[in-house]
Design a protein around this motif. Structure first.
Motif, PDB file in Angstrom:
ATOM      1  N   ILE A 184       0.851  -1.189   0.000  1.00 52.26           N
ATOM      2  CA  ILE A 184       0.000   0.000   0.000  1.00 52.26           C
ATOM      3  C   ILE A 184       0.889   1.242   0.000  1.00 52.26           C
ATOM      4  O   ILE A 184       1.660   1.459   0.932  1.00 52.26           O
ATOM      5  CB  ILE A 184      -0.948   0.014   1.217  1.00 52.26           C
ATOM      6  N   TYR A 185       0.771   2.050  -1.055  1.00 52.98           N
ATOM      7  CA  TYR A 185       1.661   3.184  -1.258  1.00 52.98           C
ATOM      8  C   TYR A 185       0.896   4.506  -1.248  1.00 52.98           C
ATOM      9  O   TYR A 185      -0.281   4.555  -1.607  1.00 52.98           O
ATOM     10  CB  TYR A 185       2.396   3.045  -2.598  1.00 52.98           C
ATOM     11  N   ALA A 186       1.590   5.556  -0.857  1.00 50.80           N
ATOM     12  CA  ALA A 186       1.019   6.899  -0.949  1.00 50.80           C
ATOM     13  C   ALA A 186       1.032   7.336  -2.407  1.00 50.80           C
ATOM     14  O   ALA A 186       2.091   7.381  -3.040  1.00 50.80           O
ATOM     15  CB  ALA A 186       1.846   7.866  -0.104  1.00 50.80           C
ATOM     16  N   THR A 187      -0.147   7.638  -2.959  1.00 54.64           N
ATOM     17  CA  THR A 187      -0.234   8.068  -4.360  1.00 54.64           C
ATOM     18  C   THR A 187      -1.289   9.151  -4.514  1.00 54.64           C
ATOM     19  O   THR A 187      -2.198   9.293  -3.685  1.00 54.64           O
ATOM     20  CB  THR A 187      -0.607   6.901  -5.303  1.00 54.64           C
ATOM     21  N   ASP A 188      -1.177   9.892  -5.589  1.00 48.59           N
ATOM     22  CA  ASP A 188      -2.168  10.898  -5.925  1.00 48.59           C
ATOM     23  C   ASP A 188      -3.557  10.259  -6.006  1.00 48.59           C
ATOM     24  O   ASP A 188      -3.740   9.221  -6.666  1.00 48.59           O
ATOM     25  CB  ASP A 188      -1.807  11.535  -7.266  1.00 48.59           C
ATOM     26  N   GLY A 189      -4.526  10.882  -5.362  1.00 53.37           N
ATOM     27  CA  GLY A 189      -5.867  10.300  -5.306  1.00 53.37           C
ATOM     28  C   GLY A 189      -6.517  10.159  -6.662  1.00 53.37           C
ATOM     29  O   GLY A 189      -7.174   9.156  -6.958  1.00 53.37           O
ATOM     30  N   TYR A 190      -6.322  11.169  -7.523  1.00 50.24           N
ATOM     31  CA  TYR A 190      -6.955  11.141  -8.840  1.00 50.24           C
ATOM     32  C   TYR A 190      -6.351  10.034  -9.717  1.00 50.24           C
ATOM     33  O   TYR A 190      -7.083   9.287 -10.374  1.00 50.24           O
ATOM     34  CB  TYR A 190      -6.795  12.502  -9.509  1.00 50.24           C
ATOM     35  N   VAL A 191      -5.026   9.927  -9.713  1.00 46.16           N
ATOM     36  CA  VAL A 191      -4.383   8.882 -10.513  1.00 46.16           C
ATOM     37  C   VAL A 191      -4.732   7.512  -9.963  1.00 46.16           C
ATOM     38  O   VAL A 191      -4.957   6.561 -10.718  1.00 46.16           O
ATOM     39  CB  VAL A 191      -2.854   9.088 -10.558  1.00 46.16           C
ATOM     40  N   ASN A 192      -4.822   7.415  -8.652  1.00 47.25           N
ATOM     41  CA  ASN A 192      -5.233   6.168  -8.013  1.00 47.25           C
ATOM     42  C   ASN A 192      -6.623   5.760  -8.519  1.00 47.25           C
ATOM     43  O   ASN A 192      -6.863   4.589  -8.844  1.00 47.25           O
ATOM     44  CB  ASN A 192      -5.248   6.358  -6.494  1.00 47.25           C
ATOM     45  N   SER A 193      -7.531   6.740  -8.628  1.00 44.75           N
ATOM     46  CA  SER A 193      -8.885   6.418  -9.094  1.00 44.75           C
ATOM     47  C   SER A 193      -8.881   5.993 -10.562  1.00 44.75           C
ATOM     48  O   SER A 193      -9.672   5.145 -10.981  1.00 44.75           O
ATOM     49  CB  SER A 193      -9.812   7.620  -8.900  1.00 44.75           C
ATOM     50  N   LYS A 194      -7.988   6.579 -11.355  1.00 45.57           N
ATOM     51  CA  LYS A 194      -7.859   6.180 -12.753  1.00 45.57           C
ATOM     52  C   LYS A 194      -7.347   4.745 -12.858  1.00 45.57           C
ATOM     53  O   LYS A 194      -7.815   3.972 -13.701  1.00 45.57           O
ATOM     54  CB  LYS A 194      -6.907   7.128 -13.492  1.00 45.57           C
ATOM     55  N   ARG A 195      -6.372   4.410 -12.012  1.00 42.12           N
ATOM     56  CA  ARG A 195      -5.846   3.045 -12.025  1.00 42.12           C
ATOM     57  C   ARG A 195      -6.944   2.061 -11.669  1.00 42.12           C
ATOM     58  O   ARG A 195      -7.013   0.941 -12.206  1.00 42.12           O
ATOM     59  CB  ARG A 195      -4.654   2.935 -11.052  1.00 42.12           C
ATOM     60  N   SER A 196      -7.807   2.448 -10.712  1.00 37.07           N
ATOM     61  CA  SER A 196      -8.916   1.607 -10.272  1.00 37.07           C
ATOM     62  C   SER A 196      -8.376   0.235  -9.843  1.00 37.07           C
ATOM     63  O   SER A 196      -7.399   0.161  -9.115  1.00 37.07           O
ATOM     64  CB  SER A 196      -9.960   1.503 -11.383  1.00 37.07           C
ATOM     65  N   ASN A 197      -9.012  -0.845 -10.310  1.00 33.28           N
ATOM     66  CA  ASN A 197      -8.497  -2.176  -9.971  1.00 33.28           C
ATOM     67  C   ASN A 197      -7.976  -2.898 -11.210  1.00 33.28           C
ATOM     68  O   ASN A 197      -7.908  -4.118 -11.248  1.00 33.28           O
ATOM     69  CB  ASN A 197      -9.560  -3.009  -9.261  1.00 33.28           C
ATOM     70  N   PHE A 198      -7.603  -2.110 -12.231  1.00 30.40           N
ATOM     71  CA  PHE A 198      -7.060  -2.713 -13.444  1.00 30.40           C
ATOM     72  C   PHE A 198      -5.707  -3.363 -13.157  1.00 30.40           C
ATOM     73  O   PHE A 198      -4.972  -2.915 -12.270  1.00 30.40           O
ATOM     74  CB  PHE A 198      -6.892  -1.655 -14.540  1.00 30.40           C
ATOM     75  N   PRO A 199      -5.355  -4.400 -13.893  1.00 25.56           N
ATOM     76  CA  PRO A 199      -4.042  -5.024 -13.705  1.00 25.56           C
ATOM     77  C   PRO A 199      -2.918  -4.063 -14.066  1.00 25.56           C
ATOM     78  O   PRO A 199      -3.094  -3.160 -14.902  1.00 25.56           O
ATOM     79  CB  PRO A 199      -4.058  -6.205 -14.690  1.00 25.56           C
ATOM     80  N   PHE A 200      -1.754  -4.262 -13.440  1.00 22.36           N
ATOM     81  CA  PHE A 200      -0.551  -3.622 -13.946  1.00 22.36           C
ATOM     82  C   PHE A 200      -0.207  -4.263 -15.287  1.00 22.36           C
ATOM     83  O   PHE A 200      -0.477  -5.452 -15.511  1.00 22.36           O
ATOM     84  CB  PHE A 200       0.620  -3.804 -12.982  1.00 22.36           C
TER      85      PHE A 200
END
Length: 541
Positions: free
Chosen positions: A399-415
């Protein structure tokens, strides 16, 4: 059985040293003395390379040699010096190498060819070393040779510094720590055998290769107290015995055998501890004494299961406690060094960040775009394990500190690796359709190269820490089904394993990871084994 030839396209880099006035000293090994673009006591003998003095990329002292290789069609030249050695004395030869693009590798020469540098470790110093015991009073050749690898574009700079033992610094000519002997009895194809002793950060502290067939070698190795892994490699994949001769190896400290073997395929690895184990084997943030002792001698999924047993009983601190962990242990002291929150989705390793977050006061919060606030990103999405379920939901190892908006864009998609991006963050992290080379069709999120290894090792941690339950997570979501294969051993689909291995190897463990791993250990009581021992990844997957 037909053994092919093993080829490296030679880049004929040559630097030659004159006679040495001091026994086993490399003249100007620290590259401190220069006349124009020529380091004192060194010379080049091929137009395909050039040397300049660097004062910006330096391992020790005030300067290093920037070796610019400009052609892949050279031959029969080396970086060599003549060194006088005395019978029965052990000399620890080494050179520090800094790769920039990763398409050139350096090979150490000590009275014959020894180990290679790892060209994939770019933008950081690494040491190529060999412990040599002289069989007689004589003069031997010592130096480096440079080779291109796939992707070489015809020009690359490799920095070299701190060639030891030298008159600028020093290196012991005898071992005052732990003296070990690695006995190698090669088979009919000795050139296929190589070895390395890695410290607990996965960096080679001793290595060797280039052996003749059907010959016994006694390699002398000098190591401080610590935890290490001996890795024996056979490039053909048929070990050292018994279909192609009766080869074997044994690593001993006095009369005590630390590792031995003969019959294996590509790799045989054994972990061992010297002294109290309180040393760190040359790295920082030492692993606690004996932490991995029960994993010694294991490999494959048996090793993974034992690592699970070692790390499984951590003390979950709860999801809200992650904010305090970030406050104390997620600061940028590595890039801008401004003590802001280090956000892996916005950090620009080679430039100024587009925005910065103050610890605590900028935690989410509301956002309408990038730069609004930082939050708690489950790099292994929590929907994949069923939501706010402990201890997974608060395990800081993923669990990492990340920008909230980019985190929401990533959603639960795979790396993954993106072919066509529908969204790109300010530091270049991307969301979009998967590249064809990934062997997966769907939407994926791709972090920047600087942090791909970090995320890969977090995933290998999750596969290990939750080995007892992760086999049931595959069907939780469409994305988890794309990533997980429903097993508790391999855990991931084959396309994911291939990608994570590539990310792990291309982005080696950084000081940031080492520090975060130690902080996580102090916070919740367990470690990520693949940060402490990166070699475990290849030993298992």
């Amino acid at each position: 059985m037909l053994h092919g030839k093993y080829k490296n396209k030679l880049l004929s880099t040559a630097l030659l040293l004159g006679s040495l006035p001091v026994m086993a000293n490399v003249a100007n090994g620290g590259f401190e003395q220069w006349t124009g673009n020529t380091p004192s006591s060194w010379s080049t003998i091929d137009s395909g390379i050039s040397l300049t003095r660097s004062t910006s990329t330096v391992k020790s002292g005030s300067s290093s040699a920037a070796v610019n290789v400009t052609t892949g069609s050279q031959s029969n030249t080396d970086l060599l010096q003549q060194v006088a050695v005395k019978s029965g004395k052990t000399y620890n030869f080494s050179a520090d190498v800094y790769h920039t693009e990763g398409k050139i590798k350096a090979r150490l020469y000590v009275d014959g060819y020894q180990g290679y540098s790892n060209q994939a470790q770019t933008n950081q110093w690494q040491t190529v070393s060999h412990s040599y015991t002289a069989s007689s009073d004589k003069t031997i050749s010592v130096g480096l040779r440079f080779y291109d690898v796939s992707g070489f574009d015809g020009s690359e700079t490799v920095y070299v510094d701190n060639f030891l033992p030298n008159a600028d610094g020093s290196a012991s000519t005898s071992c005052t720590d732990n003296s070990l002997t690695l006995t190698l009895n090669t088979d009919n194809y000795g050139s296929e055998t190589s070895w390395a002793v890695n410290n607990n950060q996965g960096s080679a502290v001793a290595n060797g290769s280039g052996y003749a067939s059907n010959t016994q070698y006694d390699e002398q190795i000098c190591l401080t107290d610590g935890i290490y892994t001996l890795v024996i490699n056979d490039s053909y994949g048929d070990g050292m015995c018994c279909s192609t001769g009766n080869g074997s190896y044994a690593l001993k400290q006095g009369s005590t055998t630390l590792a031995s073997g003969a019959s294996f395929s590509n790799t045989d690895s054994t972990a061992f501890t010297l002294g109290s184990g309180s040393g760190d084997g040359g790295g920082s943030n030492p692993t606690p004494t004996g932490y991995y002792v029960t994993a010694q001698g294991l490999s494959g999924y048996a090793l993974k299961t034992e690592l699970y047993n070692i790390i499984k009983d951590h003390n979950a601190q709860g999801y809200s406690a992650i904010w305090s962990f970030y406050d104390s242990s997620a600061r940028d002291t590595y890039f801008e060094n401004d003590n802001s929150i280090l956000d892996m989705y916005s950090e620009k390793p080679n430039g100024s960040d587009s925005y910065n977050y103050a610890a605590v006061s900028d935690q989410c919060g509301n956002y309408s775009g990038e730069g609004g606030c930082y939050n708690r990103e489950h790099s292994f999405p929590k929907s994949w394990f069923g939501g706010t379920i402990e201890p997974m939901n608060s395990d800081v190892h993923h669990i990492y500190a990340t920008d909230g908006y980019v985190n929401s864009k990533r959603s639960n998609f795979p790396f993954g690796e993106v072919a066509s991006a529908s969204f790109t963050s300010t530091n270049g992290s991307k969301l979009g359709s998967a590249a064809n080379s990934l062997n997966y069709s769907g939407t994926v999120f791709e972090p920047i190269d600087e942090f791909k290894g970090d995320f890969a090792r977090a995933y290998f941690y999750m596969a290990t820490r939750y080995e007892n339950v992760i086999g049931t997570w595959q069907t939780k979501t469409t994305s988890s089904n794309a990533v997980l294969n429903g097993s508790s051993n391999q855990v991931f689909e084959s396309w994911v394993v291939a990608m994570l291995l590539n990310w792990h190897n291309s982005d080696p463990v950084s000081q940031m990871e080492l520090d975060r791993n130690q902080a996580a250990f102090e916070f919740q009581g367990n470690r990520n084994p693949y940060i402490d021992h990166p070699e475990f990844v290849e030993m298992i997957w």
